[in-house]
Design a protein around this motif. Structure first.
Motif, mmCIF file in Angstrom:
data_model
loop_
_atom_site.group_PDB
_atom_site.id
_atom_site.type_symbol
_atom_site.label_atom_id
_atom_site.label_comp_id
_atom_site.label_asym_id
_atom_site.label_seq_id
_atom_site.Cartn_x
_atom_site.Cartn_y
_atom_site.Cartn_z
ATOM 1 N N LYS A 160 37.373 -9.823 -7.380
ATOM 2 C CA LYS A 160 37.398 -11.276 -7.574
ATOM 3 C C LYS A 160 38.787 -11.738 -7.995
ATOM 4 O O LYS A 160 39.289 -12.745 -7.490
ATOM 5 N N THR A 161 39.417 -10.992 -8.901
ATOM 6 C CA THR A 161 40.763 -11.348 -9.362
ATOM 7 C C THR A 161 41.754 -11.353 -8.198
ATOM 8 O O THR A 161 42.570 -12.270 -8.047
ATOM 9 N N ILE A 162 41.667 -10.334 -7.353
ATOM 10 C CA ILE A 162 42.584 -10.228 -6.219
ATOM 11 C C ILE A 162 42.276 -11.297 -5.169
ATOM 12 O O ILE A 162 43.198 -11.882 -4.581
ATOM 13 N N SER A 163 41.011 -11.564 -4.942
ATOM 14 C CA SER A 163 40.618 -12.591 -3.966
ATOM 15 C C SER A 163 41.125 -13.962 -4.381
ATOM 16 O O SER A 163 41.604 -14.747 -3.549
ATOM 17 N N VAL A 164 41.010 -14.278 -5.660
ATOM 18 C CA VAL A 164 41.513 -15.553 -6.161
ATOM 19 C C VAL A 164 43.029 -15.631 -5.987
ATOM 20 O O VAL A 164 43.570 -16.671 -5.588
ATOM 21 N N PRO A 217 44.377 -0.389 -5.491
ATOM 22 C CA PRO A 217 43.246 -1.213 -5.016
ATOM 23 C C PRO A 217 43.339 -1.540 -3.526
ATOM 24 O O PRO A 217 44.335 -2.121 -3.075
ATOM 25 N N LEU A 218 42.307 -1.175 -2.780
ATOM 26 C CA LEU A 218 42.290 -1.462 -1.340
ATOM 27 C C LEU A 218 42.257 -2.956 -1.064
ATOM 28 O O LEU A 218 42.705 -3.418 -0.011
ATOM 29 N N GLU A 219 41.726 -3.703 -1.996
ATOM 30 C CA GLU A 219 41.650 -5.155 -1.821
ATOM 31 C C GLU A 219 43.039 -5.778 -1.702
ATOM 32 O O GLU A 219 43.225 -6.779 -1.014
ATOM 33 N N LEU A 220 44.023 -5.154 -2.360
ATOM 34 C CA LEU A 220 45.399 -5.646 -2.262
ATOM 35 C C LEU A 220 45.976 -5.441 -0.863
ATOM 36 O O LEU A 220 46.910 -6.131 -0.457
ATOM 37 N N LEU A 221 45.427 -4.473 -0.130
ATOM 38 C CA LEU A 221 45.954 -4.105 1.183
ATOM 39 C C LEU A 221 45.079 -4.633 2.318
ATOM 40 O O LEU A 221 45.339 -4.354 3.487
ATOM 41 N N LYS A 222 44.082 -5.390 1.979
ATOM 42 C CA LYS A 222 43.130 -5.897 2.975
ATOM 43 C C LYS A 222 43.779 -6.950 3.867
ATOM 44 O O LYS A 222 44.541 -7.798 3.397
ATOM 45 N N ASP A 223 43.468 -6.882 5.144
ATOM 46 C CA ASP A 223 43.974 -7.852 6.136
ATOM 47 C C ASP A 223 45.500 -7.926 6.061
ATOM 48 O O ASP A 223 46.167 -6.932 6.219
ATOM 49 N N GLU A 224 46.024 -9.123 5.756
ATOM 50 C CA GLU A 224 47.474 -9.292 5.696
ATOM 51 C C GLU A 224 48.050 -9.001 4.314
ATOM 52 O O GLU A 224 49.247 -9.139 4.091
ATOM 53 N N GLY A 225 47.195 -8.614 3.388
ATOM 54 C CA GLY A 225 47.678 -8.351 2.046
ATOM 55 C C GLY A 225 47.919 -9.640 1.286
ATOM 56 O O GLY A 225 47.326 -10.686 1.587
ATOM 57 N N LEU A 226 48.788 -9.580 0.303
ATOM 58 C CA LEU A 226 49.146 -10.767 -0.482
ATOM 59 C C LEU A 226 50.586 -11.136 -0.152
ATOM 60 O O LEU A 226 51.532 -10.652 -0.775
ATOM 61 N N GLN A 227 50.746 -11.977 0.839
ATOM 62 C CA GLN A 227 52.066 -12.299 1.361
ATOM 63 C C GLN A 227 52.917 -13.112 0.381
ATOM 64 O O GLN A 227 54.141 -13.119 0.489
ATOM 65 N N ARG A 267 44.785 -14.153 -3.735
ATOM 66 C CA ARG A 267 45.076 -14.340 -2.313
ATOM 67 C C ARG A 267 44.797 -15.784 -1.885
ATOM 68 O O ARG A 267 45.606 -16.400 -1.188
ATOM 69 N N LEU A 268 43.669 -16.309 -2.313
ATOM 70 C CA LEU A 268 43.264 -17.654 -1.920
ATOM 71 C C LEU A 268 44.209 -18.717 -2.470
ATOM 72 O O LEU A 268 44.568 -19.660 -1.774
ATOM 73 N N GLU A 269 44.618 -18.544 -3.732
ATOM 74 C CA GLU A 269 45.462 -19.545 -4.380
ATOM 75 C C GLU A 269 46.948 -19.220 -4.265
ATOM 76 O O GLU A 269 47.787 -19.885 -4.880
ATOM 77 N N GLN A 285 54.466 -3.470 3.878
ATOM 78 C CA GLN A 285 53.858 -4.285 4.932
ATOM 79 C C GLN A 285 52.867 -5.297 4.360
ATOM 80 O O GLN A 285 52.794 -6.443 4.819
ATOM 81 N N LYS A 286 52.107 -4.892 3.340
ATOM 82 C CA LYS A 286 51.076 -5.751 2.777
ATOM 83 C C LYS A 286 51.589 -6.654 1.651
ATOM 84 O O LYS A 286 51.017 -7.698 1.385
#
Length: 374
Positions: A7-11, A31-41, A13-15, A62-63
């Motif tokens: 949840k912390t990582i998703s927020v 955390p794999l969530e940090l590397l998901k999709d495009e990562g945290l650009q 990314r979203l914000e 890359q992420k």
């Protein structure tokens, strides 16, 4: 805990957060969530201290392409992947209090790096490929002072290239296994391919720099000699020079009375007051050095392409420079011992210090005429 982390990582990314704090999360894996999709650009600062990480992902750059600061203090990281060199915007990397035994040379590709913290690891050497424009190792402010701190590791020596820092103010290597310090470090600036032309009379050894003021090498029991260019600096060398044999590495040494001083492996010969003829290799190297630097602007005369890479690197960064006349030295030195002196703010004589200053000269003439106060 896992759902809270996601949840912390998703927020973030979203914000489009620029800062993310993941300290004290008991993380054993990145955390794999940090590397998901495009990562945290958009992420610029990632804090992950006091976890249980053992490595970093290969696709980190890359992420998280815009990382400026990465804090990994107090983990169990043994290996840093080569891909770390692709974090082109990274300015601060904190790897202190981990389990590092080596630092990958790809760190030298981090051209924006200004702070590299490596204290409290198990390092036996530092990579000579570290960024030459890097302003800080361990701590400091870019516009003020430069610090190089690698305390409490397993270092046997300090690469000369690492000391090419133009505003180095404090050098701290306490609690290592140092048997010697660089004889004399030429602060020459270079590009990757062709060194800039530096007139001979502008050679400046590290210790002759006005910026360097503090040198701490306490508790290096194999260290018995400090280069004489540190004579007017604030020195900390308590606990050095204990009567112990160095058996793990083969080092050249010279003795004077009861004191034996070790020298870098690059030194092939030690000259005495009776040696008036230099070895042929030394004469050739010095002649080529002066010729190379005198005609460096005329690439048609002597270009880097005409020299082997190993020879070119040696010409660019000699073994040292004579403490008397600044003549470059490549294979032979003429050492001369001087007693240690008291300096302000430094505990030199704590009952366990057996150490002296050592002048390294290029010839018998310089050896006989050199004096610390001259």
């Amino acid at each position: 805990m896992a759902s809270e982390l996601c949840k912390t990582i998703s927020v973030a990314r979203l914000e489009k957060h620029k800062n993310l704090f993941l300290n004290y999360r008991n993380l054993h894996h990145f955390p794999l969530e940090l590397l998901k999709d495009e990562g945290l650009q958009y992420l610029e600062r990632l804090y992950m201290k006091r976890n249980s990480l053992t490595t970093l992902p290969e696709n980190l750059a890359q992420k998280l392409p815009n990382l400026v600061e990465l804090y990994l203090h107090s983990n169990n990281i043994v290996v840093v992947p080569e891909a770390i060199g692709s974090l082109v915007k990274l300015q601060c990397l904190d790897l202190s209090d981990n389990a590092l035994e080596i630092v990958c040379p790809e760190i030298g590709r981090l051209r924006a790096l200004r702070h590299l913290r490596l204290a409290n690891n198990q390092l036996q050497f530092l990579p000579p490929e570290s960024p030459r424009q890097m302003c800080h190792l361990d701590c400091g402010l870019p516009s003020l002072q430069t610090y190089l701190t690698v305390d409490r590791n397993r270092l046997w020596y300090v690469p000369r290239h690492l000391c090419q820092l133009p505003s180095l103010n404090e050098l701290s290597m306490a609690g290592n296994r140092l048997a010697f310090l660089p004889l004399g470090i030429s602060m020459l600036f270079s590009t990757v391919a062709i060194p800039f032309y530096i007139p001979t009379n502008s050679v400046l050894d590290l210790g002759r720099s006005r910026e360097l003021q503090y040198v701490y090498v306490d508790n290096n029991i194999h260290l018995k000699g400090l280069p004489s260019y540190l004579y007017n600096k604030v020195i900390g060398c308590s606990g050095c020079g204990a009567p112990i044999q160095v058996s793990e590495v083969k080092l050249l040494s010279f003795s004077s009375g009861q004191l034996t001083v070790f020298l870098p492996a690059e030194v092939k010969a030690i000259g005495t007051e009776n040696d008036h003829v230099l070895p042929l290799q030394e004469l050739a190297m010095r002649s080529l050095y002066h010729t190379y630097h005198s005609f460096l602007k005329d690439l048609n005369f002597l270009s880097p392409i005409s020299l082997p890479r190993s020879l070119l690197e040696l010409l660019h960064c000699p073994l040292g420079h004579c403490h008397r006349c600044s003549e470059p030295m490549f294979t032979i030195v003429y050492p001369k011992l001087f007693p240690l002196r008291e300096t302000p703010m430094a505990g030199l004589h704590q009952g366990r210090t057996a150490i002296s200053f050592v002048a390294y000269c290029c010839s018998t003439q310089c050896l006989q005429t050199f004096d610390l106060l001259s």
